[in-house]
Design an enzyme around this catalytic site. Structure first.
Site, short mmCIF file in Angstrom:
data_model
loop_
_atom_site.label_atom_id
_atom_site.label_comp_id
_atom_site.label_asym_id
_atom_site.label_seq_id
_atom_site.Cartn_x
_atom_site.Cartn_y
_atom_site.Cartn_z
N GLY A 353 -4.22 35.52 28.26
CA GLY A 353 -4.72 36.53 27.35
C GLY A 353 -6.19 36.31 27.09
N GLY A 355 -9.43 37.17 23.98
CA GLY A 355 -9.87 37.71 22.70
C GLY A 355 -11.36 37.60 22.57
N GLY A 356 -11.86 37.77 21.36
CA GLY A 356 -13.29 37.74 21.12
C GLY A 356 -13.92 36.39 21.38
CG PHE A 357 -13.33 33.11 19.12
CD1 PHE A 357 -14.41 33.87 18.73
CD2 PHE A 357 -12.57 32.47 18.16
CE1 PHE A 357 -14.75 34.01 17.40
CE2 PHE A 357 -12.89 32.60 16.81
CZ PHE A 357 -13.98 33.37 16.43
N GLY A 358 -12.79 34.16 23.75
CA GLY A 358 -12.64 33.74 25.13
C GLY A 358 -11.23 33.93 25.64
CE LYS A 387 -10.14 29.61 21.41
NZ LYS A 387 -9.96 29.38 19.94
CG ASP A 484 -9.23 35.22 12.02
OD1 ASP A 484 -9.01 36.36 11.56
OD2 ASP A 484 -9.52 35.01 13.21
#
Length: 661
Positions: A353, A355-358, A387, A484
């Site tokens: 997957g 997301g905004g962080f990688g 990650k 978060d």
């Protein structure tokens, strides 16, 4: 006089003036001490809150690695604060049994007193309507208890006093500086006395204290009480914040942590010219304690002078040091070539997957990085995920350092475990345990073709998230606000147990800190508490709000920030149905009506309590865990949820590509 020495003197004077009991002999435990400030009525709200505290605190303490926990139940003015501490050489089972017994005995011994403490050999319990802080100079001084053994050392009393002063101070210093439990034991040879050839000592502080706070607490107790024991063969001072004890026979488990050699030339024994000078024990104590404090003050000043001014005030961990964090991270380093090989050079086919962080990758084929790791599999058989933070990631260096320092030190079954780090060749790679059932949002709202979650699975997820948050907020060595919490940051293991992930935006609070303010609001639209979104105020109660949103999403199967709500958002929709008595209509249709209505309504009730507009009205997570664990606790009526910011049907905030602000 230096400020910290003046504070010690004030604390010592206050304790001397208010020590409540002095027993003429070593009476049998337990020793209850009742406050005199306030009383509560039978069957009152305070009584109900005290019952809730009794249901949760013994388990929290015995499950803690430092055998210490605090908890807060209810709202002011009927709020109950409690702390439980077990001796550092106790085990979890004896700790649990002791505190369970304490909650049975203390309310009877101190009937309807809001402020009370009880001391047993293996544990201490204190509850009050007033919080006791780790750095409180005087604390609940009326909660102290002195015990001495009237038998005396007769061979050489003055020499015994000097030896004892050296031993208890060395033991106290070890407890303050060299133990995460703030606990130490000591032993010294008294070879000048055939009847009592050894002396044993113990010192302990509550583990939420810093070394300086613990040292200050013990120095105050020792200096004001040691002289009073004179040449007695045993004595102890029991206090809520710290305690010390000595005996001429063994009384603790295991070998002594501090060992003083032969007392033939004990500290401060020899005077100029070879003659022996008789010192007051109080002077001996100060001779040991004050130079230590002065030296620490000098070290502090030197470090402060050498350290650059911080850019902004940050909450600091209570248990860790920067050196410890660096050492922890260094021990987890993995070579970048091994991770490139593991993921096929981060091939798209191995991507789980993004997301905004990688992106997150799952290694596929067998590989080996040396003696520590096998490709994709840990030595204990656990699988891993990698990650990879993108170069354009909104998670900067500070967020990365924060996540590393946090996650490496946190251990709980409902938190994702960090097992490796790589910071080579401009790569920023974090290696986590692999959680196979992906994230909660994909299971609830995605196109997952598997069977929908059963009610039992949903309840287990709600309960697991609550327990993970309780650990972060109340039970871990660090007090952590996540900031978060959202369904995409809840990962599900093979048995669909939840694990909280992504700590890049988390912040560490001091133990006595209740909130912080930021001008940079971060988090995800739909999960932000109103006080955080509008004013930048965040706390454990803002995490509670996010948890409440997730509870309502899990029960209804609907997103809070979705577009399918007639009233605009999920919170308003649930509240309108709650007031109308039709909230059961909102339960996820995929359950097919197969659910225990009482349990479902209770979860919705708890979710609404957590999303109330007033942060003070939201429950702490230990209370939530108790509410989820029993249906005998009466829940308060919720007030209207905090508003959900919208402007012309859209978010008033600017979102990153993963929904983060």
């Amino acid at each position: 006089m230096a400020p910290h020495l003046l504070a010690v003197a004030v604390a010592v004077a206050a304790i001397i003036a208010t020590v409540s009991l002095l027993a003429p002999g070593a009476a049998a435990y337990p020793w209850p001490v009742c406050g005199t400030s306030n009383d509560f009525e039978p069957n009152s709200t305070y009584q109900a809150n005290l019952n809730l505290l009794a249901a949760m605190l013994p388990n929290n303490v015995s499950a803690s690695p430092v055998l210490y926990a605090t908890a807060v139940v209810g709202a002011v003015p009927e709020q109950v604060w409690g702390m439980g501490l077990c001796r550092g050489d106790a085990n979890a089972s004896s700790c649990l049994a002791c505190l369970t017994q304490a909650f049975q005995d203390l309310p009877n011994d101190c009937s309807y007193n809001k402020d009370a403490a009880i001391y047993y050999d293996p544990c201490t319990l204190h509850y009050s309507d007033v919080h006791t802080l780790a750095d409180d100079d005087t604390g609940p001084t009326t909660m102290s208890y002195n015990i001495n053994n009237n038998a005396n050392v007769t061979s050489d009393p003055a020499r015994f006093e000097r030896l004892l002063a050296a031993l208890v101070n060395a033991t106290a210093e070890h407890a303050a500086s060299n133990s995460t439990r703030r606990f130490a034991t000591g032993e010294a040879d008294a070879d000048f006395d055939r009847q009592f050839p050894k002396v044993y000592a113990l010192a302990q502080c509550t583990p939420d204290q810093t070394p300086a706070q613990c040292r200050k607490c013990l120095a105050g107790l020792i200096s004001q009480s040691l002289d009073g024991f004179q040449n007695n063969i045993g004595g102890r001072v029991l206090w809520v914040n710290c305690t010390w004890r000595y005996e001429t026979s063994p009384f603790f488990n295991g070998p002594a942590m501090v060992r003083l050699a032969s007392s033939s030339s004990p500290p401060a024994a020899a005077a100029a010219g070879g003659g022996e000078r008789k010192y007051s024990v109080f002077i001996v104590v100060l001779a040991v304690v004050l130079p230590t404090l002065a030296a620490l003050n000098l070290v502090f000043c030197f470090c402060f002078w050498r350290r650059p001014a911080p850019q902004a005030k940050q909450s600091q961990p209570m248990y860790s040091t920067e050196a410890e964090d660096v050492e922890t991270v260094d021990s987890m380093m993995i070579d970048v070539s091994a991770l490139r090989a593991a993921t096929g050079n981060f091939d798209e086919s191995n991507k789980l997957g993004e997301g905004g962080f990688g992106a997150v990758y799952k290694p596929d084929s067998c590989w080996r990085t040396g003696v520590s790791f096998v490709q994709g599999v840990l030595p204990d058989g656990d699988e891993i995920a990698v990650k990879r933070l993108s170069k354009s990631s909104t998670q900067g260096v500070e967020e990365l350092k924060n996540e590393l320092a946090l996650v490496a030190r946190l251990r709980h079954r409902n938190l994702v475990r960090l097992v490796g780090v790589c910071l080579e060749q401009q790569e920023r790679l974090l290696v986590y345990e692999f959680v196979p059932n992906r994230s909660l949002d994909l299971v609830l709202f995605g196109t997952d073709t598997r069977e929908p979650l059963s009610w039992e699975q949903r309840y287990r997820i709600i309960n697991g998230i609550a327990r993970g948050l309780q650990y972060l907020h109340e039970d871990s060595q660090l007090k952590v606000v996540h900031r978060d919490l959202k369904a995409s940051n809840i990962l599900l293991d093979v048995e669909m147990n939840p694990k909280i992930s992504d700590f890049g935006l988390a912040r560490i609070f001091g133990r006595d800190q209740t909130q912080a303010v930021t001008s940079r609001v971060v988090g995800t639209y739909g999960y932000l508490a109103p006080e955080y979104l509008m004013r930048g105020n965040y706390s454990v109660k803002s995490d509670a709000f996010s948890f409440g949103v997730m509870v309502l999403e899990i029960v209804t199967g609907r997103k809070n920030n979705g577009s399918s709500h007639k009233s605009g958002d999920l919170l308003t929709t649930v509240w309108e149905h709650w007031e109308a008595g039709t909230v059961a209509e909102l339960v996820d249709p995929s359950l097919g009506g197969s659910f225990p209505e009482g349990d479902v309504l209770r979860c919705i009730h708890i979710g609404l309590l957590c999303v109330q507009g007033d942060p003070a009205a939201r429950p702490v997570m230990s209370s939530v865990v108790t509410m989820l664990g029993t249906d005998t606790v009466t829940l308060q009526a919720p007030s209207k949820p905090g508003f959900f910011a919208r402007k012309s049907g859209t978010s008033t905030t600017v979102s990153a590509d993963d929904g983060s602000i």
